[in-house]
Design a protein around this motif. Structure first.
Motif, short mmCIF file in Angstrom:
data_model
loop_
_atom_site.label_atom_id
_atom_site.label_comp_id
_atom_site.label_asym_id
_atom_site.label_seq_id
_atom_site.Cartn_x
_atom_site.Cartn_y
_atom_site.Cartn_z
N GLU A 1 5.37 -5.09 32.90
CA GLU A 1 5.15 -3.91 33.42
C GLU A 1 5.84 -3.40 34.63
O GLU A 1 5.30 -4.02 35.65
CB GLU A 1 3.66 -3.50 33.15
N GLY A 2 6.40 -2.28 34.90
CA GLY A 2 7.05 -1.97 36.12
C GLY A 2 6.24 -0.81 36.67
O GLY A 2 5.23 -0.64 36.30
N THR A 3 7.06 -0.14 37.40
CA THR A 3 6.29 1.17 38.02
C THR A 3 6.40 2.49 36.99
O THR A 3 7.29 2.20 36.06
CB THR A 3 7.23 1.50 39.03
N GLU A 4 5.54 3.34 37.06
CA GLU A 4 5.50 4.35 36.17
C GLU A 4 5.46 4.05 34.81
O GLU A 4 6.07 4.49 33.78
CB GLU A 4 6.74 5.30 36.40
N ASP A 5 4.80 2.84 34.49
CA ASP A 5 4.64 2.47 32.99
C ASP A 5 5.81 2.09 32.17
O ASP A 5 5.75 2.17 31.03
CB ASP A 5 3.70 3.52 32.35
N LYS A 6 7.02 1.74 32.98
CA LYS A 6 8.04 1.33 32.33
C LYS A 6 8.24 -0.08 32.44
O LYS A 6 7.84 -0.75 33.53
CB LYS A 6 9.21 2.00 32.97
N SER A 7 8.83 -0.86 31.44
CA SER A 7 8.83 -2.13 31.20
C SER A 7 10.10 -2.50 32.15
O SER A 7 11.07 -1.70 32.29
CB SER A 7 8.86 -2.69 29.93
N THR A 8 9.94 -3.70 32.64
CA THR A 8 10.96 -4.29 33.44
C THR A 8 11.70 -5.75 32.94
O THR A 8 10.88 -6.55 32.54
CB THR A 8 10.80 -4.49 35.08
N LEU A 9 12.92 -5.94 32.90
CA LEU A 9 13.46 -7.07 32.31
C LEU A 9 13.79 -7.99 33.63
O LEU A 9 14.46 -7.76 34.43
CB LEU A 9 14.75 -7.17 31.57
N LEU A 10 12.89 -9.15 33.64
CA LEU A 10 12.99 -9.83 34.85
C LEU A 10 13.78 -11.28 34.44
O LEU A 10 13.38 -11.76 33.42
CB LEU A 10 11.76 -10.36 35.48
N THR B 1 12.11 -18.34 42.25
CA THR B 1 12.90 -17.23 42.70
C THR B 1 12.84 -16.12 41.44
O THR B 1 12.64 -16.68 40.30
CB THR B 1 14.50 -17.29 42.98
N TRP B 2 13.04 -14.88 41.59
CA TRP B 2 13.12 -13.82 40.32
C TRP B 2 14.05 -12.69 41.06
O TRP B 2 14.36 -12.53 42.04
CB TRP B 2 11.89 -13.52 40.20
N ALA B 3 14.46 -12.07 39.85
CA ALA B 3 15.11 -10.92 40.13
C ALA B 3 14.99 -9.95 39.25
O ALA B 3 14.91 -10.53 37.68
CB ALA B 3 16.78 -11.35 40.24
N ALA B 4 14.97 -8.78 39.47
CA ALA B 4 15.07 -7.72 38.18
C ALA B 4 16.31 -7.43 37.60
O ALA B 4 17.36 -6.90 38.36
CB ALA B 4 14.50 -6.34 38.68
N ILE B 5 16.53 -7.31 36.25
CA ILE B 5 17.87 -6.88 35.57
C ILE B 5 17.95 -5.65 35.28
O ILE B 5 18.88 -4.75 35.59
CB ILE B 5 17.89 -7.88 34.35
N LEU B 6 16.73 -5.05 34.75
CA LEU B 6 16.68 -3.58 34.48
C LEU B 6 15.37 -2.99 35.07
O LEU B 6 14.32 -3.69 35.00
CB LEU B 6 16.63 -3.40 32.91
#
Length: 219
Positions: free
Chosen positions: A197-206, A214-219
Motif C-alpha cells: 500500500e502506497g500513498t493515497e491508498d494506492k498500491s505500489t509495485l516494489l 535494497t528496494w526500488a519502486a517500479i510503479l
C-alpha cells in the motif's frame, strides 16, 4: 609483527594437550567457522571475490582458531598439564585442524559462488522471457499481466490502480527491465517483487532484494 604472531601460535600449540581438549578445540573451531559464514562472505566480497595469494590463501581460518582458543582460555578450566605436551605433536594437530577449517572455508565460498551462478542464470531466463513473451507478472511469475486504462491486473490477484492513464505494457516492461538491470550491476542475486500500500491508498509495485538489502519502486 610476524614474530608476535608466531609466538601466539606457539603458545597455542603448547597448550593443546589431551585428546578431549584437542577434540573440543576442533569442534569449536568448525562450529565457529560455520557460524561465521556471513563474516567470511563479507570478507570475500570485499576482496573482489578472490582468495589471497601466497602461503596463507585463507580469509578467516587464523582468526577463527585464535578466537576459539581465547574463548576456551576464558573458561578458566584449562588444566596446567596441557602445557606439558611436546610441541611437534601439537603443531601437527593444529595443522590438521587448520586444514579442516581451510576446506570448510573453501566449501562455503564454493557454495556461495554456485548460488551466484544460479541467480545469474535465473535472471537471464527471466529477462529473456520478458522480451520474448507477453509481460509476465513479476509477483507470481506465472500469469500474464493485463493493463487497461493504466490499471495493472493479474489472475494472481495483483491489482494496481492507475498511477498514469498512459501506462502501457511496453512502458511497464521497460521500467521492470531498467530496475532489474540497475540492480544486477551491484548484486548478482535475483530480486523479488511485491505489492504494498502506497500513498493515497494506492498500491505500489516494489522490487526488493534481501541479499543486498535494497528496494526500488517500479510503479
Amino acid at each position: 609483527m610476524a614474530e608476535a604472531k608466531q609466538s601466539a601460535h606457539r603458545s597455542l600449540y603448547k597448550a593443546m594437550g589431551s585428546p578431549s581438549w584437542k577434540e573440543a578445540f576442533r569442534k569449536g573451531c568448525l562450529e565457529r567457522m560455520k557460524n561465521s559464514r556471513d563474516r567470511l562472505l563479507h570478507k570475500y566480497r570485499q576482496s573482489g571475490c578472490s582468495m589471497p595469494r601466497g602461503a596463507e590463501n585463507t580469509l578467516l581460518v587464523h582468526e577463527v582458531m585464535e578466537e576459539e582458543w581465547n574463548a576456551l582460555k576464558s573458561l578458566g578450566s584449562c588444566p596446567e598439564a596441557l602445557a606439558q605436551v611436546e610441541e611437534p605433536l601439537d603443531l601437527a594437530v593444529l595443522e590438521e585442524i587448520q586444514q579442516e577449517l581451510t576446506d570448510q572455508e573453501q566449501a562455503i565460498i564454493s557454495e556461495y559462488e554456485k548460488s551466484l551462478q544460479f541467480d545469474e542464470q535465473c535472471l537471464s531466463i527471466m529477462l529473456a522471457e520478458w522480451e520474448a513473451n507477453p509481460l509476465i507478472c513479476p509477483v507470481c511469475t506465472k500469469y500474464n499481466l493485463r493493463i487497461a486504462s493504466g490499471v495493472v491486473m493479474c489472475q494472481c490477484g495483483l491489482y494496481i490502480p492507475s498511477h498514469s492513464p498512459e501506462l502501457t505494457e511496453q512502458r511497464l516492461r521497460a521500467f521492470l527491465e531498467e530496475r532489474v538491470h540497475e540492480h544486477s550491476m551491484h548484486c548478482a542475486h535475483t530480486p523479488q517483487f511485491s505489492v504494498t500500500e502506497g500513498t493515497e491508498d494506492k498500491s505500489t509495485l516494489l522490487m526488493s532484494c534481501l541479499a543486498c538489502d535494497t528496494w526500488a519502486a517500479i510503479l
